[in-house]
Write a protein that holds these residues in place. Structure first.
Motif, PDB file in Angstrom:
ATOM      1  N   PRO A   1      -8.587  -0.544 -12.152  1.00 58.72           N
ATOM      2  CA  PRO A   1      -9.520  -0.668 -11.037  1.00 58.72           C
ATOM      3  C   PRO A   1      -8.842  -1.266  -9.814  1.00 58.72           C
ATOM      4  O   PRO A   1      -7.698  -1.703  -9.895  1.00 58.72           O
ATOM      5  N   GLN A   2      -9.520  -1.294  -8.688  1.00 56.26           N
ATOM      6  CA  GLN A   2      -8.975  -1.928  -7.481  1.00 56.26           C
ATOM      7  C   GLN A   2      -9.066  -3.431  -7.573  1.00 56.26           C
ATOM      8  O   GLN A   2      -8.195  -4.146  -7.079  1.00 56.26           O
ATOM      9  N   ASN A   3     -10.163  -3.910  -8.154  1.00 55.22           N
ATOM     10  CA  ASN A   3     -10.365  -5.342  -8.330  1.00 55.22           C
ATOM     11  C   ASN A   3     -10.816  -5.604  -9.756  1.00 55.22           C
ATOM     12  O   ASN A   3     -11.551  -4.799 -10.335  1.00 55.22           O
TER      13      ASN A   3
ATOM     14  N   VAL B   1      -1.792  -9.645  -7.460  1.00 56.88           N
ATOM     15  CA  VAL B   1      -1.965  -8.205  -7.244  1.00 56.88           C
ATOM     16  C   VAL B   1      -0.893  -7.493  -8.049  1.00 56.88           C
ATOM     17  O   VAL B   1       0.296  -7.856  -7.996  1.00 56.88           O
ATOM     18  N   TYR B   2      -1.312  -6.495  -8.803  1.00 60.00           N
ATOM     19  CA  TYR B   2      -0.399  -5.693  -9.611  1.00 60.00           C
ATOM     20  C   TYR B   2      -0.304  -4.302  -9.006  1.00 60.00           C
ATOM     21  O   TYR B   2      -1.320  -3.650  -8.757  1.00 60.00           O
ATOM     22  N   ILE B   3       0.914  -3.883  -8.758  1.00 55.48           N
ATOM     23  CA  ILE B   3       1.151  -2.628  -8.045  1.00 55.48           C
ATOM     24  C   ILE B   3       1.971  -1.700  -8.932  1.00 55.48           C
ATOM     25  O   ILE B   3       2.999  -2.106  -9.482  1.00 55.48           O
ATOM     26  N   CYS B   4       1.495  -0.481  -9.040  1.00 57.14           N
ATOM     27  CA  CYS B   4       2.240   0.562  -9.731  1.00 57.14           C
ATOM     28  C   CYS B   4       3.075   1.304  -8.685  1.00 57.14           C
ATOM     29  O   CYS B   4       2.561   1.666  -7.622  1.00 57.14           O
ATOM     30  N   ALA B   5       4.342   1.517  -8.951  1.00 57.42           N
ATOM     31  CA  ALA B   5       5.212   2.234  -8.018  1.00 57.42           C
ATOM     32  C   ALA B   5       6.063   3.218  -8.802  1.00 57.42           C
ATOM     33  O   ALA B   5       6.707   2.836  -9.783  1.00 57.42           O
ATOM     34  N   VAL B   6       6.048   4.473  -8.372  1.00 53.70           N
ATOM     35  CA  VAL B   6       6.859   5.477  -9.053  1.00 53.70           C
ATOM     36  C   VAL B   6       8.064   5.817  -8.190  1.00 53.70           C
ATOM     37  O   VAL B   6       8.007   5.749  -6.961  1.00 53.70           O
TER      38      VAL B   6
END
Lengths: 109, 112
Positions: free
Chosen positions: A8-10, A84-89
């Motif tokens: 989710p966003q939050n 904040v957790y960020i997914c980066a490809v």
């Protein structure tokens, strides 16, 4: 449509709860990173995945290349996991990073 | 230990001034990136480099320039700072493909 979608966003949780954050992507990748950013802080790569599963302490990250999907799990969540957790490809073609919009996690005692 | 460092960490400047943010890495990575982070926009790519003398524009490159004279450094220059360039700037370096990724600590720039 974004090339990397997170959900989710939050997210809010009570201390001790099991947390799952999801990431789906639509491009060819050579790797996927899960990043963590505390409020006002720097950015740290928690995991780099190109296949399978990795575990570090209470954190587990999985990736399914065929389904273009990754998950980040936090077991026994703690207030210090609030970030904040960020997914980066990493794009296979360009080697550039494509970021998800991030998931803001708050863990309450 | 290898590392990636940014300087200055905080900078206040006036509109129209030239500003340079430094990024130095000792990982010997070929790939280096500059991002800005703003509320509501996440991380946006400004410029990037795949090696010495190679520079490329990212999605928000207007008003910024970079140069890569050696492997270790990728300075980011704002030729004439504008208030819209008030932001937090992150430098990152990585090895190609499935290499590890490292971010600098960030540089908070305020343009008055």
């Amino acid at each position: 449509k974004n090339e990397v979608e997170q959900s989710p966003q939050n997210l809010t949780a009570q201390e001790g709860e099991f947390i799952t954050i999801n990431c789906s992507y639509s491009v060819g990748i050579s790797a996927l990173h899960w990043l963590q950013q505390h409020p006002g802080g720097g950015i740290v790569s928690l995991f780099m995945l190109s296949s399978g599963k990795k575990k570090h302490g209470r954190l587990i990250a999985t990736i399914n290349i065929q389904e273009k999907h990754s998950s980040l799990h936090i077991t026994a969540s703690h207030p210090r996991d609030s970030a904040v957790y960020i997914c980066a490809v990493v794009s296979y073609n360009t080697d550039k990073l494509i970021f998800g919009t991030g998931t803001r996690l708050q863990v309450f005692p | 230990d290898a590392e990636i460092t940014q300087s200055p960490r905080h900078k206040i400047t006036e509109t129209g001034r030239q500003v340079t943010l430094a990024c130095h890495q000792t990982w010997n990575h070929n790939n280096m990136f500059w991002y800005r982070q703003d509320l509501g926009h996440g991380l946006r790519l400004i410029h990037y480099s795949y090696g010495v003398h190679d520079t490329n524009k990212g999605e928000v490159s207007d008003g910024y320039s970079v140069s890569r004279s050696n492997t270790e450094d990728l300075p980011l220059t704002l030729e004439s700072a504008a208030s819209s360039q008030t932001s937090v700037y992150f430098c990152a370096s990585k090895d190609g493909g499935i290499g590890e990724l490292f971010f600098g600590e960030g540089s908070r720039l305020t343009v008055l």
